[in-house]
Design a protein around this motif. Structure first.
Motif, PDB file in Angstrom:
ATOM      1  N   PRO A 406      53.585   7.671  47.163  1.00 37.29           N
ATOM      2  CA  PRO A 406      55.141   7.830  46.891  1.00 37.29           C
ATOM      3  C   PRO A 406      55.392   7.342  45.527  1.00 37.29           C
ATOM      4  CG  PRO A 406      54.976   7.589  49.045  1.00 37.29           C
ATOM      5  CD  PRO A 406      53.626   7.220  48.541  1.00 37.29           C
ATOM      6  N   LEU A 407      55.940   7.892  44.731  1.00 39.91           N
ATOM      7  CA  LEU A 407      56.408   7.120  43.276  1.00 39.91           C
ATOM      8  C   LEU A 407      57.271   6.047  43.685  1.00 39.91           C
ATOM      9  CD1 LEU A 407      56.104   7.739  40.363  1.00 39.91           C
ATOM     10  CD2 LEU A 407      58.313   8.933  40.441  1.00 39.91           C
ATOM     11  N   LYS A 408      57.910   6.072  44.722  1.00 39.23           N
ATOM     12  CA  LYS A 408      58.600   4.978  45.057  1.00 39.23           C
ATOM     13  C   LYS A 408      57.951   3.563  45.361  1.00 39.23           C
ATOM     14  CE  LYS A 408      62.213   3.070  48.316  1.00 39.23           C
ATOM     15  NZ  LYS A 408      63.206   3.612  49.368  1.00 39.23           N
ATOM     16  N   LYS A 409      57.003   3.969  46.107  1.00 42.96           N
ATOM     17  CA  LYS A 409      55.745   2.880  46.423  1.00 42.96           C
ATOM     18  C   LYS A 409      55.026   2.313  45.411  1.00 42.96           C
ATOM     19  CE  LYS A 409      52.184   1.532  49.868  1.00 42.96           C
ATOM     20  NZ  LYS A 409      51.438   2.334  50.924  1.00 42.96           N
ATOM     21  N   LEU A 410      54.760   3.311  44.373  1.00 46.67           N
ATOM     22  CA  LEU A 410      53.854   2.912  43.206  1.00 46.67           C
ATOM     23  C   LEU A 410      54.924   2.057  42.248  1.00 46.67           C
ATOM     24  CD1 LEU A 410      51.120   3.465  42.089  1.00 46.67           C
ATOM     25  CD2 LEU A 410      52.137   5.483  40.490  1.00 46.67           C
ATOM     26  N   PHE A 411      55.821   2.568  42.119  1.00 41.51           N
ATOM     27  CA  PHE A 411      56.827   1.471  41.360  1.00 41.51           C
ATOM     28  C   PHE A 411      57.124   0.047  41.860  1.00 41.51           C
ATOM     29  CE2 PHE A 411      59.546   5.001  39.086  1.00 41.51           C
ATOM     30  CZ  PHE A 411      58.783   5.396  38.555  1.00 41.51           C
ATOM     31  N   SER A 412      57.185   0.018  43.294  1.00 45.28           N
ATOM     32  CA  SER A 412      57.154  -1.380  44.063  1.00 45.28           C
ATOM     33  C   SER A 412      55.854  -2.077  43.801  1.00 45.28           C
ATOM     34  CB  SER A 412      57.530  -1.127  45.373  1.00 45.28           C
ATOM     35  OG  SER A 412      57.641  -2.141  45.927  1.00 45.28           O
ATOM     36  N   GLU A 413      54.840  -1.302  43.879  1.00 43.02           N
ATOM     37  CA  GLU A 413      53.600  -2.212  43.880  1.00 43.02           C
ATOM     38  C   GLU A 413      53.486  -2.716  42.426  1.00 43.02           C
ATOM     39  OE1 GLU A 413      50.927   0.402  47.003  1.00 43.02           O
ATOM     40  OE2 GLU A 413      50.548   0.694  45.009  1.00 43.02           O
ATOM     41  N   GLN A 414      54.021  -1.941  41.317  1.00 41.55           N
ATOM     42  CA  GLN A 414      53.518  -2.247  40.109  1.00 41.55           C
ATOM     43  C   GLN A 414      54.659  -3.226  39.490  1.00 41.55           C
ATOM     44  OE1 GLN A 414      50.650  -1.712  38.163  1.00 41.55           O
ATOM     45  NE2 GLN A 414      49.985  -0.909  40.057  1.00 41.55           N
ATOM     46  N   ARG A 415      55.744  -3.665  40.276  1.00 45.98           N
ATOM     47  CA  ARG A 415      56.881  -4.479  40.048  1.00 45.98           C
ATOM     48  C   ARG A 415      57.744  -3.978  39.122  1.00 45.98           C
ATOM     49  NH1 ARG A 415      53.911 -10.526  40.798  1.00 45.98           N
ATOM     50  NH2 ARG A 415      53.181 -10.149  42.881  1.00 45.98           N
ATOM     51  N   VAL A 416      57.915  -2.643  39.095  1.00 45.31           N
ATOM     52  CA  VAL A 416      59.143  -2.147  38.117  1.00 45.31           C
ATOM     53  C   VAL A 416      60.312  -2.432  38.500  1.00 45.31           C
ATOM     54  CG1 VAL A 416      59.741   0.184  37.211  1.00 45.31           C
ATOM     55  CG2 VAL A 416      57.417  -0.001  37.642  1.00 45.31           C
ATOM     56  N   PRO A 417      60.868  -3.106  37.712  1.00 46.23           N
ATOM     57  CA  PRO A 417      62.297  -3.557  38.109  1.00 46.23           C
ATOM     58  C   PRO A 417      63.270  -2.351  38.716  1.00 46.23           C
ATOM     59  CG  PRO A 417      61.868  -4.235  35.642  1.00 46.23           C
ATOM     60  CD  PRO A 417      60.852  -3.303  36.271  1.00 46.23           C
ATOM     61  N   TRP A 435      53.141  13.379  35.189  1.00 41.12           N
ATOM     62  CA  TRP A 435      53.221  12.255  34.055  1.00 41.12           C
ATOM     63  C   TRP A 435      54.203  11.212  34.598  1.00 41.12           C
ATOM     64  CZ3 TRP A 435      56.976  10.565  30.772  1.00 41.12           C
ATOM     65  CH2 TRP A 435      56.628   9.671  29.725  1.00 41.12           C
ATOM     66  N   ALA A 436      54.036  10.012  34.251  1.00 37.20           N
ATOM     67  CA  ALA A 436      55.280   9.038  34.488  1.00 37.20           C
ATOM     68  C   ALA A 436      55.089   7.976  33.318  1.00 37.20           C
ATOM     69  CB  ALA A 436      55.159   8.497  35.913  1.00 37.20           C
ATOM     70  N   ALA A 437      56.053   7.711  32.798  1.00 36.03           N
ATOM     71  CA  ALA A 437      56.281   6.572  31.729  1.00 36.03           C
ATOM     72  C   ALA A 437      55.730   5.420  32.385  1.00 36.03           C
ATOM     73  CB  ALA A 437      57.582   6.408  31.419  1.00 36.03           C
ATOM     74  N   GLY A 438      54.932   4.802  31.484  1.00 40.18           N
ATOM     75  CA  GLY A 438      54.101   3.571  31.904  1.00 40.18           C
ATOM     76  C   GLY A 438      52.826   3.658  32.584  1.00 40.18           C
ATOM     77  N   PHE A 439      52.481   5.040  33.152  1.00 41.86           N
ATOM     78  CA  PHE A 439      51.435   5.264  34.115  1.00 41.86           C
ATOM     79  C   PHE A 439      50.434   6.250  33.501  1.00 41.86           C
ATOM     80  CE2 PHE A 439      54.610   3.223  36.710  1.00 41.86           C
ATOM     81  CZ  PHE A 439      54.092   2.627  37.584  1.00 41.86           C
ATOM     82  N   GLY A 440      51.076   7.148  32.592  1.00 44.46           N
ATOM     83  CA  GLY A 440      50.217   8.300  32.069  1.00 44.46           C
ATOM     84  C   GLY A 440      50.342   9.202  32.935  1.00 44.46           C
TER      85      GLY A 440
END
Length: 466
Positions: A406-417, A435-440
């Motif tokens: 889930p994108l939500k989990k990926l953001f959390s793991e990568q510590r996106v504010p 594609w997602a900004a910062g992830f490619g």
């Protein structure tokens, strides 16, 4: 015969500002009043010595009936006596015609004559007129350019008597025995300029003798300041411009990075805003600058400039154009078609999509492996995806990770504010993120030996590209 002191000073002022050259055709704006008759008599006296071709122009505004007809007849007689060609026009005033209407019509007539004869137009504005103009502009609200008063030279217009006061003009006419007419409307206080002429300036002269000349010197200084500010404002707008930005419905051609504008010195920023406003609403440019500046400080919103035109700030970009749709703050509300170009995204990002020949790209790039992280095979992207912000349920399989999350989990793991997550742009087809900004790009979209066209997507903060 020695040259009259008035003529000597006028000649020196003309030389100082390089107003006239040998061979010039000069049209004198001739009302028949004291100032214009002094200018007319002076230029007639020197025309042969200076190699000038003299003409005159007279405007009957159609406002004063028989009195105006009398002035026109006087002007005709003065020109005929000297053999000077005269162009004249009779206007048909609209109801409630005022000073500004008369000025616009008068200068439109002069402009047509200047173009027809390849001529310069000499107007008889004096130091006293200049002081009145500065005071009038300051009273109604003006920036540096308004405080600069009347320029000695602007386009085809030259003003050889800006150094002179009315007392100088009247004394010259008396010495030379030159007649003139008096416009009775100049003696009334019906017009704002007359009230300044009859009340304000005399009071200033009583308080500080020479006030008109002092105001004129101040205006000259402000002219230099205005030139500097306009140069700096032009450089600021060039620096802040984001070309080809897809900003509002209708794809407005140019927008400006609001952060760059807001960081500029106040005087330069205000001049830049006035220039943007003037393009859409010239009569409102100074009155709307405080509102536009407050909008910059706020960073979001819109100010109406005139009917159908707004100055708006959204997603970090300032633009002038149609009224924008009211911004919606919920996640997933922003959308942008997937197509080559540059556009603003939430969070102050600028996203650029480029299509490139894959073979040429590989052969021209030194760091191909790093480049491939940010590009995909254009032919593998199907189903008309679009750029948007995240939505509940979005899934993403980053290239090289071997797992879909889930994108939500990926953001959390990568510590996106947390505050930035709802603003980050993604390219998605349905609930699948490509594609997602910062992830490619996602797994499976990388170019291969069969790729002909590659697509690159880059996202940068707008201040990085200004």
């Amino acid at each position: 015969m020695p040259m009259d002191e008035f003529e000597a000073r006028a000649g020196a002022y003309i030389s100082q500002h390089q107003m006239l050259q040998k061979g010039d055709t000069v049209i004198v704006a001739l009302s028949g009043g004291a100032d214009s008759m002094a200018l007319f008599h002076f230029l007639f006296s020197v025309q042969n010595v200076w190699g000038l071709r003299l003409r005159a122009a007279h405007v009957n505004h159609g406002l004063r009936g028989a009195a105006a007809d009398g002035d026109a007849a006087f002007v005709r007689a003065q020109c005929a006596a000297r053999g000077v060609p005269l162009d004249e026009t009779l206007l048909s005033p609209p109801e409630n015609a005022g000073e500004e209407w008369g000025r616009q019509e008068r200068y439109a007539f002069f402009a047509r004559l200047a173009q027809a004869h390849g001529a310069k137009v000499a107007t008889a504005h004096t130091c006293s007129d200049n002081a009145e103009t500065v005071l009038f502009n300051l009273a109604r609200g003006s920036a540096a350019r308004g405080a600069a008063g009347i320029p000695p030279v602007r386009g085809p217009y030259v003003r050889p008597l800006l150094w002179a006061q009315r007392a100088d003009v009247l004394a010259y006419l008396a010495r030379c025995g030159v007649p003139h007419v008096t416009d009775a409307t100049n003696d009334t206080d019906a017009y704002a300029r007359n009230r300044i002429r009859h009340g304000v300036l005399p009071a200033l002269e009583r308080a500080h003798p020479g006030a008109a000349r002092s105001i004129t010197r101040f205006a000259a200084e402000m002219s230099a300041v205005a030139d500097y500010l306009e140069e700096q404002a032009g450089a600021l707008l060039e620096q802040a411009c984001v070309p080809r930005a897809v900003y509002l419905p209708g794809n407005i051609p140019d927008a400006y990075c609001a952060q760059t504008l807001a960081a500029a010195p106040a005087a330069v920023r205000h001049t830049a805003l006035a220039r943007l406003i003037a393009a859409a609403a010239p009569q409102q440019k100074m009155s709307l600058v405080p509102e536009a500046d407050a909008l910059l400080a706020k960073g979001e919103g819109a100010v109406q400039l005139c009917e159908g035109v707004w100055l708006s700030i959204r997603q970090g970009l300032l633009a002038v154009g149609p009224r924008p749709e009211p911004p919606r703050g919920e996640a997933g509300s922003w959308r942008q078609p997937f197509a080559p170009g540059v556009f603003a995204a939430p969070g102050g990002l600028l996203v650029e999509v480029q299509l490139v020949n894959y073979e040429k790209m590989v052969n021209s790039e030194k760091d191909v492996r790093n480049l491939l992280k940010f590009c995909a095979d254009y032919g593998k992207i199907q189903d008309n995806p679009c750029f948007r912000t995240r939505r509940p349920g979005d899934m993403f399989r980053p290239a090289g990770r071997g797992v879909t999350k889930p994108l939500k989990k990926l953001f959390s793991e990568q510590r996106v504010p947390s505050a930035a997550r709802d603003a980050l742009p993604v390219l998605a087809s349905g609930g699948t993120v490509l594609w997602a900004a910062g992830f490619g790009f996602a797994e499976g979209l990388a170019p291969d030996e069969f790729t002909k066209t590659a697509v690159t997507v880059t996202a940068r903060q707008m201040e990085e590209v200004t």
